[in-house]
Design a protein around this motif. Structure first.
Motif, PDB file in Angstrom:
ATOM      1  N   GLU A 223       2.864  -8.901  -3.193  1.00 44.05           N
ATOM      2  CA  GLU A 223       2.576  -7.858  -2.219  1.00 44.05           C
ATOM      3  C   GLU A 223       3.106  -6.539  -2.753  1.00 44.05           C
ATOM      4  O   GLU A 223       4.307  -6.398  -3.014  1.00 44.05           O
ATOM      5  N   HIS A 224       2.214  -5.565  -2.914  1.00 47.47           N
ATOM      6  CA  HIS A 224       2.588  -4.264  -3.461  1.00 47.47           C
ATOM      7  C   HIS A 224       3.334  -3.452  -2.396  1.00 47.47           C
ATOM      8  O   HIS A 224       2.786  -3.167  -1.328  1.00 47.47           O
ATOM      9  N   LEU A 225       4.568  -3.070  -2.718  1.00 47.67           N
ATOM     10  CA  LEU A 225       5.433  -2.358  -1.785  1.00 47.67           C
ATOM     11  C   LEU A 225       5.818  -1.000  -2.347  1.00 47.67           C
ATOM     12  O   LEU A 225       5.812  -0.777  -3.561  1.00 47.67           O
ATOM     13  N   GLU A 226       6.188  -0.101  -1.445  1.00 51.56           N
ATOM     14  CA  GLU A 226       6.746   1.175  -1.893  1.00 51.56           C
ATOM     15  C   GLU A 226       8.096   0.935  -2.571  1.00 51.56           C
ATOM     16  O   GLU A 226       8.790  -0.055  -2.298  1.00 51.56           O
ATOM     17  N   PHE A 227       8.450   1.854  -3.443  1.00 53.71           N
ATOM     18  CA  PHE A 227       9.731   1.749  -4.145  1.00 53.71           C
ATOM     19  C   PHE A 227      10.878   1.721  -3.141  1.00 53.71           C
ATOM     20  O   PHE A 227      10.906   2.487  -2.183  1.00 53.71           O
ATOM     21  N   GLY A 228      11.801   0.814  -3.380  1.00 57.30           N
ATOM     22  CA  GLY A 228      12.945   0.666  -2.498  1.00 57.30           C
ATOM     23  C   GLY A 228      12.773  -0.404  -1.439  1.00 57.30           C
ATOM     24  O   GLY A 228      13.738  -0.749  -0.750  1.00 57.30           O
ATOM     25  N   GLU A 229      11.556  -0.951  -1.304  1.00 59.33           N
ATOM     26  CA  GLU A 229      11.310  -1.984  -0.299  1.00 59.33           C
ATOM     27  C   GLU A 229      11.334  -3.388  -0.896  1.00 59.33           C
ATOM     28  O   GLU A 229      11.224  -4.369  -0.147  1.00 59.33           O
ATOM     29  N   GLY A 230      11.467  -3.490  -2.217  1.00 55.70           N
ATOM     30  CA  GLY A 230      11.479  -4.788  -2.878  1.00 55.70           C
ATOM     31  C   GLY A 230      12.687  -4.938  -3.778  1.00 55.70           C
ATOM     32  O   GLY A 230      13.750  -4.361  -3.511  1.00 55.70           O
TER      33      GLY A 230
END
Length: 295
Positions: A223-230
Motif C-alpha cells: 500500500e503506497h503511503l505518504e512519507f512518515g506513515e510507514g
C-alpha cells in the motif's frame, strides 16, 4: 551530487495533464513520471502523435524531465485490473502492443526510460511457463525499444511473477543481459517485499538502476503511503541512491492520493528535500571525519 525528484501523474488523476504538469513544475519538481492512461495521454485515443508532440512541448516549457510508466489499471480491460499482462493465459500480445506504444511515446518525448512489470501468474501455471511468457514478451518490447533508442526499466512488483530485484536480474540473464533492459526500484516495495534494505537492493542493481519510485510502506503490505506513515527510513534510502551514484529521476508514486494531489505533492517534496539534506549531511560528516583522521 544531489538527487532529482519527480512526481507521478497517476497521483493527479483528477487533473488535466497540462494542469498536473504545471502544478508539479510549480512546486519545484525536476521531472514527472507519466503514466500513459485514459486521463493522461491515452495511448489508444486518436491523434496520438500530435498529442504526444503537444505534451513534449509542454514538458519543455516547464523544464520537466520525464520517464514513462505503464501501470494503468484498466487501460486494456475495463473489468480486470492490470489485465492482460505479460504472463496472462490470453491476450499477452495486447500488453506487448501497449508497451511498444509506450516505447514510441517515450522516444518522441525524449524520456529517460520506459518502466513496466510482469503481471501476476495465473493459478496453475508453472514457473517455467511463466518465464517463457515473460521473456518472450520482453524480448518483443526490447526489439521495439532498440529501434527507437529507448531504455527499458523492469520493475519488480509485490505479488507479481517477478517481484524482487533478483528476479529482474534473472530475467536479464535469461535474455542474454541486454544493454537496453535495466531496473526500476520502488523504495516502498523494498520494505513491503524484499529481504534486504534499500541499500542492499540499490547496490544489487548497481549501474543497471535506471528508474526509481519513492513512497512509504509497511512490511508485508503493498500500500503506497505518504512519507512518515510507514516504515521506510527515507534519509537512509536516499543516501543509498547517493552512494550508488544514481542520476535518474526519483519520482513519488502515490496513485491513490489524487483527491489532494497538490497538497500531497508539496508535502512529499518537503519530506524528500529534508531527507536528502540529512543524507548529504551524514555523508559530509563521515567524509570530514576521514579527512581529519588522515591529515
Amino acid at each position: 551530487m544531489t538527487l532529482r525528484f519527480g512526481y507521478g501523474t497517476n497521483g493527479f488523476g483528477s487533473h488535466r495533464l497540462d494542469d498536473a504538469l504545471a502544478v508539479i513544475a510549480g512546486l519545484g519538481y525536476d521531472g514527472v513520471a507519466l503514466t500513459v492512461d485514459h486521463p493522461h495521454l491515452d495511448p489508444y485515443a486518436p491523434n496520438l502523435s500530435a498529442r504526444t508532440v503537444a505534451v513534449g512541448q509542454r514538458l519543455a516549457e516547464l523544464d520537466l524531465a520525464v520517464v514513462i510508466e505503464t501501470g494503468a489499471r484498466y487501460v486494456l480491460d475495463p473489468w480486470r485490473k492490470h489485465e492482460p499482462n505479460l504472463v496472462s493465459d490470453a491476450g499477452r500480445e495486447r500488453r506487448v502492443d501497449l508497451l511498444c506504444r509506450a516505447v514510441r511515446i517515450g522516444a518522441e518525448l525524449g524520456a529517460e526510460a520506459v518502466s513496466f512489470w510482469s503481471g501476476t501468474l495465473p493459478d496453475g501455471v508453472s514457473a517455467d511457463e511463466g518465464w517463457r511468457r515473460v521473456t518472450s514478451g520482453v524480448a518483443a518490447v526490447l526489439e521495439e525499444a532498440d529501434k527507437r533508442g529507448m531504455l527499458c526499466a523492469f520493475e519488480p512488483e509485490p505479488g507479481m511473477f517477478i517481484d524482487t530485484v533478483g528476479g529482474v536480474l534473472e530475467l536479464r540473464k535469461r535474455l542474454g543481459d541486454p544493454e537496453g533492459l535495466r531496473v526500476t526500484l520502488d523504495i516502498g516495495h523494498v520494505v513491503a517485499n524484499e529481504a534486504g534494505t534499500v541499500a542492499d537492493c540499490a547496490h544489487q542493481a548497481g549501474d543497471l538502476l535506471a528508474n526509481v519510485q519513492v513512497d512509504d510502506m509497511v512490511e508485508g503490505v503493498h500500500e503506497h503511503l505518504e512519507f512518515g506513515e510507514g516504515e521506510v527510513d527515507l534519509p537512509a534510502a536516499l543516501g543509498a541512491l547517493l552512494d550508488v551514484g544514481y542520476g535518474g529521476l526519483a519520482a513519488v508514486e502515490l496513485p491513490r492520493h489524487g483527491h489532494a494531489a497538490p497538497a500531497v505533492a508539496r508535502r512529499s517534496l518537503d519530506a524528500l528535500r529534508a531527507a536528502e539534506a540529512q543524507a548529504l549531511a551524514a555523508r559530509g560528516t563521515a567524509h570530514g571525519g576521514v579527512e581529519e583522521g588522515t591529515s
